[in-house]
Design a protein around this motif. Structure first.
Motif, PDB file in Angstrom:
ATOM      1  N   PHE A  26      -6.182   4.093 -13.445  1.00  0.00           N
ATOM      2  CA  PHE A  26      -7.317   4.761 -14.112  1.00  0.00           C
ATOM      3  C   PHE A  26      -6.615   6.251 -14.286  1.00  0.00           C
ATOM      4  O   PHE A  26      -6.678   6.939 -15.538  1.00  0.00           O
ATOM      5  CB  PHE A  26      -8.590   4.850 -13.525  1.00  0.00           C
ATOM      6  CG  PHE A  26      -9.566   5.688 -14.129  1.00  0.00           C
ATOM      7  CD1 PHE A  26      -9.678   6.764 -13.573  1.00  0.00           C
ATOM      8  CD2 PHE A  26     -10.331   5.263 -15.175  1.00  0.00           C
ATOM      9  CE1 PHE A  26     -10.873   7.859 -14.095  1.00  0.00           C
ATOM     10  CE2 PHE A  26     -11.370   6.211 -15.693  1.00  0.00           C
ATOM     11  CZ  PHE A  26     -11.517   7.337 -15.236  1.00  0.00           C
ATOM     12  N   ASP A  27      -6.303   7.013 -13.263  1.00  0.00           N
ATOM     13  CA  ASP A  27      -5.828   8.296 -13.430  1.00  0.00           C
ATOM     14  C   ASP A  27      -4.563   8.500 -13.991  1.00  0.00           C
ATOM     15  O   ASP A  27      -4.570   9.565 -14.795  1.00  0.00           O
ATOM     16  CB  ASP A  27      -5.737   8.894 -11.878  1.00  0.00           C
ATOM     17  CG  ASP A  27      -6.837   8.997 -11.042  1.00  0.00           C
ATOM     18  OD1 ASP A  27      -6.809   8.811  -9.876  1.00  0.00           O
ATOM     19  OD2 ASP A  27      -7.915   9.325 -11.845  1.00  0.00           O
ATOM     20  N   LYS A  42       1.768   6.598  -6.890  1.00  0.00           N
ATOM     21  CA  LYS A  42       0.672   7.598  -7.160  1.00  0.00           C
ATOM     22  C   LYS A  42       1.017   9.163  -7.065  1.00  0.00           C
ATOM     23  O   LYS A  42       0.803   9.766  -8.061  1.00  0.00           O
ATOM     24  CB  LYS A  42      -0.273   7.317  -6.215  1.00  0.00           C
ATOM     25  CG  LYS A  42      -1.790   8.134  -6.376  1.00  0.00           C
ATOM     26  CD  LYS A  42      -2.971   7.682  -5.399  1.00  0.00           C
ATOM     27  CE  LYS A  42      -2.828   8.720  -4.394  1.00  0.00           C
ATOM     28  NZ  LYS A  42      -4.026   8.257  -3.308  1.00  0.00           N
ATOM     29  N   ARG A  49       0.764  -1.251   0.056  1.00  0.00           N
ATOM     30  CA  ARG A  49       0.107  -0.064   0.063  1.00  0.00           C
ATOM     31  C   ARG A  49       1.110   1.209   0.045  1.00  0.00           C
ATOM     32  O   ARG A  49       0.595   2.097  -0.962  1.00  0.00           O
ATOM     33  CB  ARG A  49      -0.895   0.067   1.149  1.00  0.00           C
ATOM     34  CG  ARG A  49      -1.689   1.178   1.403  1.00  0.00           C
ATOM     35  CD  ARG A  49      -2.756   1.303   2.518  1.00  0.00           C
ATOM     36  NE  ARG A  49      -1.731   0.992   3.948  1.00  0.00           N
ATOM     37  CZ  ARG A  49      -1.105   2.024   4.380  1.00  0.00           C
ATOM     38  NH1 ARG A  49      -1.554   3.593   3.934  1.00  0.00           N
ATOM     39  NH2 ARG A  49      -0.706   2.010   5.559  1.00  0.00           N
ATOM     40  N   GLU A  72      -6.427   0.005  -9.430  1.00  0.00           N
ATOM     41  CA  GLU A  72      -7.217   0.337 -10.405  1.00  0.00           C
ATOM     42  C   GLU A  72      -7.428   1.908 -10.592  1.00  0.00           C
ATOM     43  O   GLU A  72      -7.475   2.550 -11.553  1.00  0.00           O
ATOM     44  CB  GLU A  72      -8.565  -0.502 -10.422  1.00  0.00           C
ATOM     45  CG  GLU A  72      -9.619  -0.371 -11.418  1.00  0.00           C
ATOM     46  CD  GLU A  72     -10.767  -1.299 -11.136  1.00  0.00           C
ATOM     47  OE1 GLU A  72     -11.310  -1.697 -12.275  1.00  0.00           O
ATOM     48  OE2 GLU A  72     -11.234  -1.425  -9.944  1.00  0.00           O
ATOM     49  N   SER A  73      -7.629   2.232  -9.426  1.00  0.00           N
ATOM     50  CA  SER A  73      -8.037   3.775  -9.169  1.00  0.00           C
ATOM     51  C   SER A  73      -6.672   4.610  -9.781  1.00  0.00           C
ATOM     52  O   SER A  73      -7.026   5.552 -10.451  1.00  0.00           O
ATOM     53  CB  SER A  73      -8.131   4.017  -7.914  1.00  0.00           C
ATOM     54  OG  SER A  73      -8.337   5.365  -7.529  1.00  0.00           O
ATOM     55  N   GLN A 112      -8.146  -2.714  -5.947  1.00  0.00           N
ATOM     56  CA  GLN A 112      -9.172  -1.451  -6.068  1.00  0.00           C
ATOM     57  C   GLN A 112      -8.144  -0.213  -6.333  1.00  0.00           C
ATOM     58  O   GLN A 112      -8.691   0.698  -7.116  1.00  0.00           O
ATOM     59  CB  GLN A 112     -10.183  -1.427  -4.988  1.00  0.00           C
ATOM     60  CG  GLN A 112     -11.422  -2.208  -5.427  1.00  0.00           C
ATOM     61  CD  GLN A 112     -12.528  -1.867  -4.399  1.00  0.00           C
ATOM     62  OE1 GLN A 112     -13.251  -0.759  -4.317  1.00  0.00           O
ATOM     63  NE2 GLN A 112     -12.879  -2.987  -3.463  1.00  0.00           N
ATOM     64  N   ARG A 113      -7.405   0.020  -5.152  1.00  0.00           N
ATOM     65  CA  ARG A 113      -6.280   1.038  -5.631  1.00  0.00           C
ATOM     66  C   ARG A 113      -5.656   1.097  -6.669  1.00  0.00           C
ATOM     67  O   ARG A 113      -5.289   2.136  -7.041  1.00  0.00           O
ATOM     68  CB  ARG A 113      -5.353   0.982  -4.100  1.00  0.00           C
ATOM     69  CG  ARG A 113      -6.083   1.038  -2.991  1.00  0.00           C
ATOM     70  CD  ARG A 113      -4.879   1.324  -1.833  1.00  0.00           C
ATOM     71  NE  ARG A 113      -5.286   1.672  -0.594  1.00  0.00           N
ATOM     72  CZ  ARG A 113      -5.113   0.678   0.553  1.00  0.00           C
ATOM     73  NH1 ARG A 113      -4.694  -0.296   0.326  1.00  0.00           N
ATOM     74  NH2 ARG A 113      -5.644   0.769   1.743  1.00  0.00           N
ATOM     75  N   ASN A 127      -9.886 -11.868   5.709  1.00  0.00           N
ATOM     76  CA  ASN A 127      -9.167 -10.601   6.317  1.00  0.00           C
ATOM     77  C   ASN A 127      -8.005 -10.311   5.073  1.00  0.00           C
ATOM     78  O   ASN A 127      -8.043  -9.349   4.558  1.00  0.00           O
ATOM     79  CB  ASN A 127      -8.791 -10.866   7.628  1.00  0.00           C
ATOM     80  CG  ASN A 127      -9.947 -10.542   8.637  1.00  0.00           C
ATOM     81  OD1 ASN A 127     -10.853  -9.782   8.365  1.00  0.00           O
ATOM     82  ND2 ASN A 127      -9.830 -11.112   9.797  1.00  0.00           N
ATOM     83  N   GLY A 173      -9.251  -9.949   1.872  1.00  0.00           N
ATOM     84  CA  GLY A 173      -9.993  -8.701   1.680  1.00  0.00           C
ATOM     85  C   GLY A 173      -9.091  -7.566   1.574  1.00  0.00           C
ATOM     86  O   GLY A 173      -9.262  -6.648   0.614  1.00  0.00           O
ATOM     87  N   LYS A 174      -7.951  -7.841   2.016  1.00  0.00           N
ATOM     88  CA  LYS A 174      -6.976  -6.390   2.103  1.00  0.00           C
ATOM     89  C   LYS A 174      -6.361  -6.600   0.513  1.00  0.00           C
ATOM     90  O   LYS A 174      -6.132  -5.576  -0.273  1.00  0.00           O
ATOM     91  CB  LYS A 174      -5.692  -6.885   3.028  1.00  0.00           C
ATOM     92  CG  LYS A 174      -5.981  -6.184   4.323  1.00  0.00           C
ATOM     93  CD  LYS A 174      -5.094  -6.663   5.150  1.00  0.00           C
ATOM     94  CE  LYS A 174      -3.929  -5.436   5.338  1.00  0.00           C
ATOM     95  NZ  LYS A 174      -4.083  -4.265   5.905  1.00  0.00           N
ATOM     96  N   LYS A 228      -8.185  -7.563  -2.141  1.00  0.00           N
ATOM     97  CA  LYS A 228      -9.224  -7.127  -3.166  1.00  0.00           C
ATOM     98  C   LYS A 228      -9.104  -5.562  -3.130  1.00  0.00           C
ATOM     99  O   LYS A 228      -9.292  -4.655  -3.886  1.00  0.00           O
ATOM    100  CB  LYS A 228     -10.730  -7.454  -2.442  1.00  0.00           C
ATOM    101  CG  LYS A 228     -11.036  -8.744  -2.657  1.00  0.00           C
ATOM    102  CD  LYS A 228     -12.336  -9.176  -2.366  1.00  0.00           C
ATOM    103  CE  LYS A 228     -12.672 -10.589  -2.047  1.00  0.00           C
ATOM    104  NZ  LYS A 228     -13.917 -10.772  -1.524  1.00  0.00           N
ATOM    105  N   VAL A 229      -8.891  -4.802  -1.617  1.00  0.00           N
ATOM    106  CA  VAL A 229      -8.691  -3.529  -1.382  1.00  0.00           C
ATOM    107  C   VAL A 229      -7.563  -2.848  -2.560  1.00  0.00           C
ATOM    108  O   VAL A 229      -7.708  -2.064  -2.808  1.00  0.00           O
ATOM    109  CB  VAL A 229      -8.666  -3.095  -0.092  1.00  0.00           C
ATOM    110  CG1 VAL A 229      -8.053  -1.705   0.272  1.00  0.00           C
ATOM    111  CG2 VAL A 229      -9.920  -3.301   0.682  1.00  0.00           C
TER     112      VAL A 229
END
Lengths: 132, 279
Positions: B195-196, B60, B53, B191-192, B188-189, B178, B181-182, B184-185
């Motif tokens: 995308f930008d 980013k 992360r 992807e975001s 998404q990060r 758990n 789940g992290k 998957k998060v």
């Protein structure tokens, strides 16, 4: 937060992750101006951070659920080790018995060197560790 | 006939105690252990998720700062997960060790050798007699220790089942729900962020293509990790079900029916191990 269980937190993680996904989908499929895109991205990031934290906290809080079980399993493990050693010590008993027979035979022979050697072997076997 | 009594006693004893073969339990615990060893092969953890992360944040922001990442709570999550895993693994190591037939394979020969080679004065021992009685002793010893072992294994299964089910459920939740789940998060990060990157009008076609390649590479990497976690968790679920069956049938551990049932679970676990190794 302390009232919530590990399960609650895991479900919250799922919910927030789902919400973040919905916001992301909206952002990717609609032509937003720069300001709107930034606002939506920040919202998405915030939701993802919270989901992440919920999953981590759930994983830590699970300790409360497993504490007693850890002790119980450890107790069983100690019993298994003890019984395993008991079963293996039978071999040692056989070896000691065989060495005692040799000592007996040596005594009958009335040969001091033979007696000394047989007693030495018996001591060696007696003091040897049980092989696993 | 002088051999009739001790041989007869030995045969009756073996008949009454039954030929205790706990191979089905040993196979099941051995397969369970093999499956559990894949924990190290997952190659991902809460701490690693935290570092990933942080790294993505730097990508980013297009920065190379060496700002320290606060991953303390993730390290705690890893400690808890590892503690539960170690406890489960230790139990199966013990069960595997004690259900192996080798634990009650005793070498009786040393006594026979000492008796045959020894001089006991007026006491004369016939080699054939020594061999016969040594064999009988071996049979009786095995019957006795096997009966003891079977009784003790039944007790372990009885005492361990409830806490073991709790631990396995917790381990599955921490990994499949758990940690996954992290992941998957993180997906998404990624992807975001990408995308930008692609939305930036000044980026060239080459740069955009490169960005897309990096994006798919990152997503594929996460997909493999998720598949490993899922397969490993399925293995844990099979282990749990298998042990539950042992518990419910603990009074007939050597029955053919249980043997078949447990073989099925051992087979399931083996299939999941193979599936994991292909990832």
């Amino acid at each position: 937060m302390s009232q919530l269980t590990y399960r609650d937190l895991n479900l919250l993680g799922d919910s927030f992750s789902g919400m973040a996904q919905a916001v992301g989908k909206y952002r990717y499929t609609n032509l937003l101006d720069a300001n709107a895109n930034t606002a939506m991205r920040q919202l998405q990031d915030r939701l993802l951070d919270l989901a992440d934290r919920f999953y981590t906290t759930s994983a830590v809080l699970i300790m409360e659920r497993v504490n007693e079980s850890l002790y119980a399993i450890e107790r069983v493990g100690r019993e298994m080790e003890r019984d395993y050693n008991k079963l293996r010590s039978v071999q040692k008993a056989i070896d000691v018995a065989a060495a005692c027979v040799s000592v007996g035979s040596a005594v009958f022979s009335k040969n001091p060197l033979l007696i000394t050697s047989a007693v030495g072997d018996l001591i060696k076997i007696w003091t040897a560790k049980i092989e696993h | 006939m002088k051999y009739k009594s001790p041989v007869f006693v030995a045969v009756v004893l073996v008949f009454l105690t039954g030929c205790v073969n706990l191979k089905n339990i040993q196979d099941y615990s051995a397969q369970s252990l093999k499956s559990l060893k894949n924990y190290d092969e997952i190659g991902y953890s809460f701490s690693k998720a935290c570092l990933d992360r942080c790294m993505l944040e730097q990508i980013k922001n297009l920065t190379l700062t060496t700002k320290e990442c606060d991953c303390l709570s993730n390290k705690k999550a890893d400690s808890v997960t590892f503690l539960v895993f170690s406890s489960v693994k230790k139990y199966f190591e013990g069960l595997n060790k004690i259900s192996a037939n080798e634990v009650v394979s005793y070498k009786i020969d040393p006594i026979s050798t000492s008796l045959k080679g020894g001089d006991f004065g007026d006491l004369q021992l016939d080699d054939k007699d020594i061999d016969s009685y040594t064999k009988i002793s071996g049979v009786l010893l095995k019957a006795f220790t096997d009966t003891y072992r079977k009784k003790r294994i039944k007790n372990y299964i009885e005492d361990a089942n409830a806490p073991l089910q709790v631990l396995l459920e917790a381990l599955i939740l921490n990994l499949k729900n758990n940690l996954n789940g992290k992941l998957k998060v993180q997906k998404q990060r990624i992807e975001s962020v990408y995308f930008d990157f692609l939305s930036e009008r000044q980026a060239s076609a080459y740069e955009k293509r490169k960005t897309i390649e990096d994006y798919f590479s990152a997503i594929t990497d996460i997909n493999v990790k998720q598949a490993k976690i899922l397969t490993f968790s399925q293995g844990l679920a099979s282990i749990a079900e298998g042990h539950q069956q042992l518990y419910e049938n603990r009074n007939r551990l050597t029955s053919a029916q249980l043997r078949d049932m447990i073989s099925e679970y051992a087979g399931q676990i083996n299939a999941l191990i193979e599936q994991f190794e292909q990832l």
